[in-house]
Motif scaffolding. Structure first.
Motif, PDB file in Angstrom:
ATOM      1  N   VAL A 192       0.835  -1.204   0.000  1.00  0.00           N
ATOM      2  CA  VAL A 192       0.000   0.000   0.000  1.00  0.00           C
ATOM      3  C   VAL A 192       0.870   1.254   0.000  1.00  0.00           C
ATOM      4  CG1 VAL A 192      -1.882   1.183   1.163  1.00  0.00           C
ATOM      5  CG2 VAL A 192      -1.733  -1.273   1.295  1.00  0.00           C
ATOM      6  N   HIS A 247       1.586   1.587  -3.705  1.00  0.00           N
ATOM      7  CA  HIS A 247       0.420   1.684  -4.583  1.00  0.00           C
ATOM      8  C   HIS A 247      -0.421   2.916  -4.301  1.00  0.00           C
ATOM      9  CE1 HIS A 247       1.389  -2.279  -5.998  1.00  0.00           C
ATOM     10  NE2 HIS A 247       0.363  -2.262  -6.813  1.00  0.00           N
ATOM     11  N   THR A 248      -0.704   3.175  -3.051  1.00  0.00           N
ATOM     12  CA  THR A 248      -1.493   4.357  -2.682  1.00  0.00           C
ATOM     13  C   THR A 248      -0.736   5.095  -1.591  1.00  0.00           C
ATOM     14  OG1 THR A 248      -3.125   2.592  -2.427  1.00  0.00           O
ATOM     15  CG2 THR A 248      -3.979   4.826  -2.625  1.00  0.00           C
ATOM     16  N   CYS A 261      -6.712   3.172   3.568  1.00  0.00           N
ATOM     17  CA  CYS A 261      -5.963   2.030   4.063  1.00  0.00           C
ATOM     18  C   CYS A 261      -4.498   2.387   4.256  1.00  0.00           C
ATOM     19  CB  CYS A 261      -6.092   0.853   3.130  1.00  0.00           C
ATOM     20  SG  CYS A 261      -5.645   1.240   1.459  1.00  0.00           S
ATOM     21  N   HIS A 279     -10.474  -4.330  -5.953  1.00  0.00           N
ATOM     22  CA  HIS A 279      -9.201  -3.684  -6.279  1.00  0.00           C
ATOM     23  C   HIS A 279      -8.618  -4.329  -7.532  1.00  0.00           C
ATOM     24  CE1 HIS A 279      -5.297  -1.892  -4.405  1.00  0.00           C
ATOM     25  NE2 HIS A 279      -5.475  -1.519  -5.629  1.00  0.00           N
ATOM     26  N   ASN A 333      -4.002  -0.630 -10.435  1.00  0.00           N
ATOM     27  CA  ASN A 333      -4.096   0.015  -9.119  1.00  0.00           C
ATOM     28  C   ASN A 333      -5.268   0.996  -9.052  1.00  0.00           C
ATOM     29  OD1 ASN A 333      -3.456   0.713  -6.512  1.00  0.00           O
ATOM     30  ND2 ASN A 333      -2.065   2.337  -7.158  1.00  0.00           N
ATOM     31  N   ARG A 354      -9.400   1.255  -7.441  1.00  0.00           N
ATOM     32  CA  ARG A 354     -10.389   0.595  -6.590  1.00  0.00           C
ATOM     33  C   ARG A 354     -11.783   1.039  -6.986  1.00  0.00           C
ATOM     34  NH1 ARG A 354      -7.889  -0.913  -1.517  1.00  0.00           N
ATOM     35  NH2 ARG A 354      -5.787  -0.100  -1.416  1.00  0.00           N
TER      36      ARG A 354
END
Lengths: 406, 167
Positions: A239, A242-243, A342, B80, B85, B87
């Motif tokens: 994560v 990715h984010t 998240c 997801h 990438n 969501r």
């Protein structure tokens, strides 16, 4: 309770033996039960039961203002509660539209990576303990103590930290906190190297863990694995990459991946992640030191409606008094909206799904707890293996009962 | 070309025409509502399509809206796409009197415990689930505690004897 499995003609026994691994077995490292059907020492079937320490956090959260939910998140994955706290603050900030200053982001990164190291070192050294090597645990444990001392300098508590507030930290980091951090950065690499020398190429340890509880990348994804366990199976999902949250995009680090997803790969991935975390902390600490003068005093965002004002202002300023009263009495209205946010927790993607209907408390809050979701794979991982392998598999999955049961 | 919310919405609308409603983008995440009986079809399409590739079930849970008559229980899926990438989130609404929803366990193993949890707390009956039992609460419990008609206990009540707990 469980039905025995009849064994084929010619076996020593007529049927399998039932063994309860847990709920209070020292090998489970937490309160959950595995009912195993054994043929000799080979596992034919395993059934898991969770929920022994369910505390209804989601229900309680529906009656609490945002800042009072932070202590609930402490008790999810209690080996790395700062990550949970930060994840919760980030969720609130996303909902409220609060933008944190860079210095706060970097300080948060330091704390989160320390928490990741604390969690991984426990997990890895416990894998050692469960495979019969106790000394590695003793080497690393003293550094968890040092990490806890750093938490203590920052927020005053050690295990269930409730560290930080919505918008930043409750106070600036003290000089002692930075001193301890420097001590940690100086000493921990040596010990970690020593730990790796004890384990990584140790023939006995390799024999015990290679091929033990493996999972393929497809199965792992289908089971909803995240975090080090998924990366050990060969999927580079992180994560933090990715984010990116909390300015992780400013840091240079590598996401280690394994190939087979067995206990040995999980061990190696966690070890490498500790090295990467150390490097992230070093980079973040360097960036924090670059702030000079008034900038070095910034430790929270400018969000007066949610961040508790300084006490001396409460006594002298009208506005501060009003905000203080509203925050403490939980009378701050939350804007309407729904948000999923998240963070990369120590054992996977820790998600918060928050729905607000414009009241003072969340309408619905759901925690996506990574180990609750991947624990179901345990039954498949240990099937056909030996009982002693099941114990190592369990500890190398990093199952935390507090997180599973929420 | 990276996948965008617009592409996903266009592809889904092409496939399911106007059955998918309530398109929104709260905080950048594409959100829509599907009819209850279409949930598996939507999941399967999102999983199989070579461009969409939503193959990771992040989260599944329910929300109780007592005021929406006939569609009190919302089941929310978070999916997801790990390659691009991105969501998305979609919801289906079920009647609380007859909360039958098709189970996603055949598509995602991960849905197994998440659906059990949702059943445990909201009473959503997942049709086709292999082992739909309570998971976190005791087996003997005869109500679904996360529904809104069960409020959290008032902390100021005095009729309860909590001496043993030091309160």
């Amino acid at each position: 309770m469980n039905d025995h499995i009849l064994l084929p003609e010619g076996s020593i026994e007529k049927q399998t033996t039932t063994l309860n691994l847990g709920p209070t077995h020292p090998a489970t490292h937490g309160v959950f039960q595995n009912i195993l059907e054994l043929d000799g020492e080979r596992i034919m079937k395993s059934t898991s039961t969770v929920g022994y320490i369910h505390r209804a956090f989601e229900k309680i959260a529906e009656r609490r203002p945002l800042y009072q939910i932070t202590p609930l998140t402490d008790r999810l994955n209690y080996c790395s509660s700062p990550i949970n706290n930060m994840g919760w603050h980030l969720t609130c900030e996303k909902l409220l539209g609060v933008k944190t200053p860079k210095r706060v982001d970097y300080l948060r990164v330091i704390i989160m990576e320390l928490a990741r190291i604390a969690d991984h070192l426990i997990c890895n050294s416990i894998v050692g303990v469960d495979s019969g090597a106790y000394s590695g645990f003793l080497y690393l444990m003293q550094y968890r103590e040092l990490i806890y001392e750093i938490y203590e300098e920052v927020c005053g508590s050690r295990l269930t930290t409730t560290i930080g507030r919505i918008g930043g930290f409750e106070r600036n980091f003290s000089a002692a906190a930075f001193e301890k951090l420097e001590k940690f950065l100086r000493e921990y690499p040596k010990t970690l190297k020593e730990f790796e020398k004890l384990f990584t190429r140790n023939r006995i340890f390799m024999e015990r863990t290679i091929g033990c509880g493996p999972i393929s990348a497809e199965r792992a994804l289908n089971y909803g694995f995240t975090g080090p366990n998924l990366r050990a199976a060969g999927v580079d999902y992180d994560v933090r990459v990715h984010t990116p949250y909390s300015s992780y995009e400013d840091f240079d680090f590598v996401v280690p991946v394994g190939t087979t997803g067995d206990c040995y790969d999980r061990f190696l991935v966690r070890n490498e992640e500790m090295w990467q975390s150390l490097s992230i902390i070093e980079q973040a600490y360097q960036k924090v030191q670059e702030f000079k003068g008034a900038e070095a005093e910034v430790f929270h965002a400018d969000a007066p409606a949610y961040y508790l004002p300084e006490k001396k202002d409460v006594y002298t300023k009208m506005e501060a008094l009003i905000y203080h009263f509203k925050i403490v009495m939980g009378e701050t209205e939350i804007p309407e909206g729904e948000v999923y946010s998240c963070v990369e927790g120590a054992n996977g993607e820790l998600g918060f799904y928050l729905i607000s209907d414009g009241g003072r408390t969340p309408y619905r809050l759901h925690f996506r707890r990574p180990c609750f979701i991947y624990y179901q794979a345990f039954e498949e991982l240990v099937k056909g293996g030996m009982l002693s392998d099941a114990v190592i598999t369990m500890s190398s999955l990093n199952l935390i009962a507090g997180e599973m049961d929420a | 070309m990276a996948l965008t919310n617009e592409t996903i919405q266009r592809k889904l609308t092409e496939k399911f025409s106007d059955q998918l409603i309530d398109w929104k983008e709260p905080y950048g995440m594409l959100t829509f509502t599907a009819p209850k009986d279409l949930n598996l079809k939507v999941l399967q399409y999102l999983f199989d399509d070579e461009e969409l590739k939503f193959r990771f079930l992040t989260d599944l849970q329910a929300v109780h809206y007592p005021d929406r008559k006939g569609e009190e229980l919302a089941v929310v899926y978070h999916l997801h796409n790990l390659v691009d990438n991105i969501r998305i989130r979609f919801k289906i609404y079920a009647d609380i009197e007859k909360p039958d929803v098709f189970s996603a366990t055949a598509l995602y193993q991960a849905a197994n415990v998440m659906e059990r949890e949702t059943y445990d707390f909201f009473g959503v009956n997942f049709v086709g689930h292999p082992n739909l039992k309570r998971i976190l609460n005791v087996d003997e419990m005869d109500y679904f505690p996360m529904r809104k008609q069960y409020p959290v206990e008032d902390q100021l009540r005095i009729d309860k004897d909590d001496e043993m707990f030091g309160r």
